[in-house]
Motif scaffolding. Structure first.
Motif, PDB file in Angstrom:
ATOM      1  N   ASP A 112       0.857  -1.190   0.000  1.00 27.66           N
ATOM      2  CA  ASP A 112       0.000   0.000   0.000  1.00 27.66           C
ATOM      3  C   ASP A 112       0.892   1.238   0.000  1.00 27.66           C
ATOM      4  N   MET A 113       0.980   1.879  -1.174  1.00 27.71           N
ATOM      5  CA  MET A 113       1.761   3.114  -1.290  1.00 27.71           C
ATOM      6  C   MET A 113       0.908   4.351  -1.031  1.00 27.71           C
ATOM      7  N   GLY A 114      -0.422   4.179  -1.062  1.00 27.96           N
ATOM      8  CA  GLY A 114      -1.284   5.333  -0.861  1.00 27.96           C
ATOM      9  C   GLY A 114      -2.712   5.071  -1.294  1.00 27.96           C
ATOM     10  N   ILE A 115      -3.272   3.958  -0.805  1.00 30.51           N
ATOM     11  CA  ILE A 115      -4.680   3.661  -1.073  1.00 30.51           C
ATOM     12  C   ILE A 115      -5.530   4.583  -0.198  1.00 30.51           C
ATOM     13  N   ARG A 116      -6.670   5.019  -0.706  1.00 31.11           N
ATOM     14  CA  ARG A 116      -7.513   5.989   0.002  1.00 31.11           C
ATOM     15  C   ARG A 116      -7.915   5.519   1.394  1.00 31.11           C
ATOM     16  N   ARG A 117      -8.288   4.261   1.511  1.00 25.88           N
ATOM     17  CA  ARG A 117      -8.680   3.753   2.824  1.00 25.88           C
ATOM     18  C   ARG A 117      -7.713   2.674   3.273  1.00 25.88           C
ATOM     19  N   ALA A 118      -7.597   2.486   4.553  1.00 29.59           N
ATOM     20  CA  ALA A 118      -6.709   1.470   5.088  1.00 29.59           C
ATOM     21  C   ALA A 118      -7.197   0.083   4.687  1.00 29.59           C
ATOM     22  N   THR A 119      -6.265  -0.795   4.377  1.00 29.84           N
ATOM     23  CA  THR A 119      -6.575  -2.178   3.997  1.00 29.84           C
ATOM     24  C   THR A 119      -5.676  -3.104   4.811  1.00 29.84           C
ATOM     25  N   GLY A 120      -5.795  -4.382   4.557  1.00 33.97           N
ATOM     26  CA  GLY A 120      -4.896  -5.331   5.201  1.00 33.97           C
ATOM     27  C   GLY A 120      -3.581  -5.491   4.472  1.00 33.97           C
ATOM     28  N   VAL A 121      -3.414  -4.747   3.375  1.00 37.85           N
ATOM     29  CA  VAL A 121      -2.185  -4.826   2.582  1.00 37.85           C
ATOM     30  C   VAL A 121      -1.041  -4.184   3.365  1.00 37.85           C
ATOM     31  N   PRO A 122       0.157  -4.774   3.348  1.00 35.80           N
ATOM     32  CA  PRO A 122       1.295  -4.172   4.047  1.00 35.80           C
ATOM     33  C   PRO A 122       1.409  -2.681   3.757  1.00 35.80           C
ATOM     34  N   ASP A 123       1.474  -1.898   4.816  1.00 37.02           N
ATOM     35  CA  ASP A 123       1.286  -0.451   4.728  1.00 37.02           C
ATOM     36  C   ASP A 123       2.615   0.294   4.617  1.00 37.02           C
ATOM     37  N   TYR A 124       2.838   0.874   3.452  1.00 38.68           N
ATOM     38  CA  TYR A 124       3.996   1.735   3.223  1.00 38.68           C
ATOM     39  C   TYR A 124       3.533   3.109   2.736  1.00 38.68           C
ATOM     40  N   HIS A 125       2.296   3.474   3.043  1.00 41.97           N
ATOM     41  CA  HIS A 125       1.713   4.657   2.411  1.00 41.97           C
ATOM     42  C   HIS A 125       2.450   5.938   2.800  1.00 41.97           C
ATOM     43  N   VAL A 126       2.581   6.788   1.811  1.00 37.36           N
ATOM     44  CA  VAL A 126       3.182   8.109   1.997  1.00 37.36           C
ATOM     45  C   VAL A 126       2.082   9.121   2.312  1.00 37.36           C
ATOM     46  N   ARG A 127       0.959   8.963   1.642  1.00 39.69           N
ATOM     47  CA  ARG A 127      -0.262   9.725   1.912  1.00 39.69           C
ATOM     48  C   ARG A 127      -1.419   8.898   1.371  1.00 39.69           C
ATOM     49  N   ARG A 128      -2.623   9.228   1.790  1.00 34.33           N
ATOM     50  CA  ARG A 128      -3.796   8.448   1.386  1.00 34.33           C
ATOM     51  C   ARG A 128      -4.319   8.928   0.028  1.00 34.33           C
TER      52      ARG A 128
END
Length: 349
Positions: A112-128
């Motif tokens: 997850d580089m920046g999916i709008r909503r949180a998921t169970g995907v490993p989270d590396y988000h920079v922004r949503r």
């Protein structure tokens, strides 16, 4: 690792290992060069790794998932919520890429580089998700660099886990629009040459997509000589992450497969940041998106598969893996001319 440090680590291919691989191919009891691009790929991989004893026994697909604000412009057939649904389906094995990975013996890693909503995907988000690039810069420069450096870090993770080759994939509704904008700027060509129907647009949708790309480029005027600016102004978090991943793979001497148009656009950005990174990329297939051939020409790549695929997710790259392994099987297992005591083929002028 920092972007500048990574670029400084990228070294030329090992020419001695490549020559050893070519000599091995020429010694095998078959017509010279008769496996075509497969032979070239194995030689290139030898140069990447510095070892003519090429091994591809551990394979991975890294899928970068992110949302794109430009969806607000009506440039897609489906809504933005689909990104999260498909990203979660990677984990349950219910995507095209997941099925193909199982068949190809490749491990699948969605991030997850920046999916709008949180998921169970490993989270590396920079922004949503990014902003709508038609109205504002997609992200800040600092966010763009963070996304690139996240991709670099993930390449290092695969290397430390012992992977021998990486395939690239993505998931993000609207990312053919951002890719068309980025590629148009980096190649200094008209958006019409890059904008295609993506996952299936009507003629009206295609026109909206074209106008969105034109408006974003006109508004932000990204400098084609500054790939980071192009990515953060009119790109996406998935593209920036992928660009970093290509750079990281090159620095780690890890062979990396380009998938389709989106993946190739990220490869283009990586090559603009560091031309030496191109040597560590292999082109799997030629997407039917209109800009694909131009990007591959710039990268000096020739795709092996021509199946008119445009699914994304890394499916084209994964489809190429078994073909590549068949070529490698011949390279590693077939008898040589001397072993079967027949005269070898000679290069003819």
């Amino acid at each position: 690792m920092k972007l500048s440090e990574t670029i400084n680590r990228i070294a030329p291919l090992d020419q001695e290992a490549m020559q050893e691989a070519r000599q091995r191919w020429n010694s095998i009891a078959k017509p010279l060069h008769s496996l075509g691009k497969l032979e070239d790929c194995v030689c290139q991989i030898a140069g990447m790794t510095g070892d003519s004893n090429v091994q591809l026994d551990k394979k991975a697909l890294m899928v970068f998932c992110a949302d794109n604000g430009v969806v607000e412009e009506g440039v897609t057939q489906t809504g933005q919520e689909v990104t999260a649904v498909v990203a979660e389906n990677f984990l349950s094995g219910q995507t095209s890429a997941a099925v193909m990975c199982r068949l190809a013996g490749a491990d699948l890693y969605p991030v997850d580089m920046g999916i709008r909503r949180a998921t169970g995907v490993p989270d590396y988000h920079v922004r949503r998700g990014t902003a709508n690039m038609v109205k504002a810069e997609a992200m800040t420069r600092e966010e763009g660099i963070r996304a690139i450096e996240t991709g670099i870090r993930l390449a290092g993770v695969l290397k430390r886990k012992g992977y021998k080759i990486a395939a690239t994939g993505e998931m993000g509704i609207g990312n053919t629009t951002t890719s068309a904008a980025v590629a148009s700027v980096l190649l200094s060509c008209q958006p019409e040459e890059m904008v295609g129907r993506g996952a299936g647009l009507s003629s009206g949708g295609l026109e909206r997509k074209l106008q969105a790309v034109k408006k974003a480029i006109t508004l932000h005027r990204p400098d084609p000589d500054d790939p980071v600016a192009v990515l953060h102004k009119v790109g996406g978090l998935d593209l920036a992450g992928l660009a970093g991943f290509y750079l990281g793979c090159a620095a780690e001497r890890l062979p990396v497969l380009i998938d389709g148009f989106i993946s190739a656009t990220a490869a283009l950005a990586a090559a603009k940041l560091c031309p030496g990174a191109k040597a560590y990329m292999l082109a799997s297939h030629c997407s039917k998106e209109p800009g694909m051939k131009k990007i591959l020409t710039y990268l000096d790549k020739q795709a092996v598969l021509h199946a008119e695929m445009c699914l994304g997710e890394g499916t084209g790259a994964v489809a190429f893996l078994p073909v590549l392994e068949m070529g490698l099987g011949v390279y590693r297992e077939m008898s040589t001319f001397s072993q079967i005591q027949i005269e070898s083929y000679q290069e003819l002028k």
